[in-house]
Motif scaffolding. Structure first.
Motif, short mmCIF file in Angstrom:
data_model
loop_
_atom_site.label_atom_id
_atom_site.label_comp_id
_atom_site.label_asym_id
_atom_site.label_seq_id
_atom_site.Cartn_x
_atom_site.Cartn_y
_atom_site.Cartn_z
N PHE A 169 29.84 35.45 47.53
CA PHE A 169 29.97 35.53 46.24
C PHE A 169 31.29 36.50 46.13
CE2 PHE A 169 25.79 33.60 45.62
CZ PHE A 169 26.22 32.81 44.54
N GLY A 170 31.23 37.68 46.80
CA GLY A 170 32.21 38.84 46.65
C GLY A 170 33.35 38.44 47.26
N ALA A 213 44.48 36.47 41.20
CA ALA A 213 44.30 37.65 40.30
C ALA A 213 43.05 37.09 39.42
CB ALA A 213 45.49 37.46 39.14
N PRO A 214 42.12 38.30 38.78
CA PRO A 214 40.92 37.60 38.14
C PRO A 214 41.16 36.65 37.20
CG PRO A 214 40.92 39.86 38.74
CD PRO A 214 42.36 39.44 39.08
N GLU A 215 42.37 36.83 36.63
CA GLU A 215 42.63 35.86 35.49
C GLU A 215 42.90 34.59 35.66
OE1 GLU A 215 43.17 40.01 34.06
OE2 GLU A 215 43.76 39.11 35.82
N LEU A 216 42.98 34.21 36.98
CA LEU A 216 43.29 33.15 37.54
C LEU A 216 42.25 31.97 37.93
CD1 LEU A 216 46.35 34.19 37.50
CD2 LEU A 216 46.69 32.74 39.58
N LEU A 217 40.95 32.88 38.06
CA LEU A 217 39.79 32.10 38.34
C LEU A 217 39.26 31.70 37.08
CD1 LEU A 217 38.21 34.63 41.00
CD2 LEU A 217 39.66 32.84 41.45
N PRO A 218 38.13 30.61 37.48
CA PRO A 218 37.41 29.91 36.16
C PRO A 218 36.98 31.01 35.27
CG PRO A 218 37.21 28.77 38.21
CD PRO A 218 37.75 29.98 38.65
N THR A 219 36.83 30.64 33.98
CA THR A 219 36.23 31.85 33.20
C THR A 219 35.03 32.48 33.28
OG1 THR A 219 37.44 30.34 31.44
CG2 THR A 219 35.69 31.88 30.69
N GLY A 220 35.04 33.65 33.57
CA GLY A 220 34.04 34.48 33.81
C GLY A 220 33.38 34.81 35.20
N TRP A 221 34.18 34.09 36.04
CA TRP A 221 33.97 34.15 37.59
C TRP A 221 35.06 35.34 38.00
CZ3 TRP A 221 29.78 32.32 39.91
CH2 TRP A 221 29.22 31.12 39.48
N ALA A 227 35.86 37.97 36.06
CA ALA A 227 35.13 39.23 35.89
C ALA A 227 34.05 39.56 36.71
CB ALA A 227 34.96 39.12 34.46
N LEU A 228 33.42 38.50 37.08
CA LEU A 228 32.13 38.90 37.96
C LEU A 228 32.69 39.17 39.13
CD1 LEU A 228 29.10 38.47 38.60
CD2 LEU A 228 29.64 36.10 39.15
N GLY A 229 33.57 38.65 39.89
CA GLY A 229 34.17 39.06 41.16
C GLY A 229 34.68 40.54 41.00
N PRO A 258 33.97 43.46 47.13
CA PRO A 258 35.22 42.97 47.70
C PRO A 258 36.15 42.92 46.72
CG PRO A 258 33.68 41.74 48.59
CD PRO A 258 32.72 42.67 47.70
N GLY A 259 35.98 42.51 45.34
CA GLY A 259 36.91 42.71 44.34
C GLY A 259 37.07 43.90 43.91
N ALA A 260 36.16 44.85 44.09
CA ALA A 260 36.41 46.18 43.25
C ALA A 260 37.37 47.03 44.17
CB ALA A 260 35.05 46.87 43.14
N VAL A 261 37.01 46.57 45.54
CA VAL A 261 37.88 47.63 46.59
C VAL A 261 39.53 47.02 46.44
CG1 VAL A 261 37.29 46.28 48.61
CG2 VAL A 261 37.73 48.59 48.65
N ASN A 262 39.63 45.81 46.33
CA ASN A 262 40.74 45.19 46.44
C ASN A 262 41.54 45.79 45.13
OD1 ASN A 262 43.04 43.07 46.79
ND2 ASN A 262 42.40 42.60 44.81
N SER A 263 40.94 45.70 43.90
CA SER A 263 41.74 46.33 42.85
C SER A 263 41.94 47.75 42.85
CB SER A 263 40.80 45.93 41.48
OG SER A 263 40.67 44.66 41.15
#
Length: 322
Positions: free
Chosen positions: A247-248, A257-265, A267-269, A274-279
């Protein structure tokens, strides 16, 4: 629970093959689906310029790509650039008397930067005005696509998982598992930062600050997986691997970019390591820490919860006794 070894070999082989097939399908879905369905949704941008010009540009954006952008108006170019540098917007369109300027930030997302460049060119052609593009916060010339930064997430995840798994197998005392993970996080964070920044040239800014983010990222993975193993035993290792690896990684949006993923996914990432350390790493390395507070908090929570699950007296003993 029946002993798997006591089952007929044909049934065991069939069940194992079907289970692995289901896992393969789940992995493909998690990694391919977000990429295949990637499309901009509510990407925050700003439009600057005279009031009589801002309205038509905003309307043209909505008409050209409905739902793609979340447009805010600012007074001038300085305010637009400030919004971009503070990561309140991915980019900006500045309308002037002789044309328009598109401000992008490839350091935040090369994909969105390219999208905004293309949109700006189309708007300029439609309105017959000159359009220039300025990369306000570019990626380093030595890694203009950000490939090293994206690839750097995998060692963080795999290293954290390997540390937790080897610690549970080789160290009986929980405190020494934590000590090992802590040392690994610090040393590993500095080594990764030195390689990414000093060798590959994928990062800029303070080496110490970048190493700190990477250290926290490794700690978030290692401690959280250790905590899950303490709570659930071997199943905890599997759950931890699924959370941070499947998942991560799949939902980190590191290459888009998170805004390019399907709605909600998307934000979950950003709520997974992994998503948090990238940002957080992009914020610290390229934006002087702007926008880093939330992803750093996410990483700290994962690490702290893992420590609590691992070290609270009696918790592990009760879990394993059950």
């Amino acid at each position: 629970m029946s002993d798997p070894a006591a089952r007929p070999p044909a049934a065991l082989a069939t069940g194992l093959a079907l289970g692995l097939t289901a896992l393969l399908a789940a992995m493909l879905s998690l990694f391919a689906w977000p990429a295949a369905t990637a499309a901009p949704k509510d990407v925050p941008i700003v439009v600057a310029g005279p009031a009589q010009a801002v309205g038509p540009v905003s309307g043209a954006l909505s008409q050209a790509m409905p739902g793609a952008f979340q447009v805010s108006a600012v007074g001038d170019r300085a305010q637009a650039e400030s919004a971009v540098r503070d990561q309140r917007a991915y980019g900006a369109i500045v309308v002037g008397p002789t044309g328009a300027e598109v401000l992008v930030t490839s350091a935040r997302s090369p994909v969105v930067a390219q999208l905004l460049t293309q949109v700006g060119a189309k708007l300029g052609a439609a309105q017959q005005v000159a359009v220039t593009t300025t990369d306000v916060v570019p990626l380093p010339p030595s890694d203009p696509r950000g490939a090293g930064l994206v690839a750097g997430l995998l060692p963080i995840v795999l290293g954290g998982l390997a540390c937790a798994a080897s610690g549970t197998m080789l160290l009986r005392q929980r405190v020494w598992r934590v000590v090992t993970a802590g040392i690994f996080a610090v040393v590993g964070g500095f080594v990764l930062a030195a390689l990414l920044q000093g060798w590959l040239g994928s990062l800029t800014g303070s080496l110490l600050a970048n190493a700190g983010v990477l250290t926290l990222g490794i700690a978030a993975v290692s401690f959280s997986v250790l905590g899950l193993e303490t709570l659930l035993g071997a199943r905890g290792l599997g759950l931890g691997a699924a959370l941070v690896m499947l998942f991560g990684n799949a939902l980190s949006a590191a290459s888009s970019a998170p805004e390019l993923l399907p709605t909600g996914w998307g934000a979950l990432g950003q709520l997974l390591p992994p998503g948090a350390v990238n940002s957080a790493l992009r914020s610290v390395a390229f934006f002087d820490g702007a926008g880093a507070a939330r992803p750093l908090l996410v990483l700290a929570i994962w690490a702290l919860v893992g420590l609590v699950l691992t070290l609270v007296p009696g918790r592990a003993d009760k879990a394993h006794a059950a």
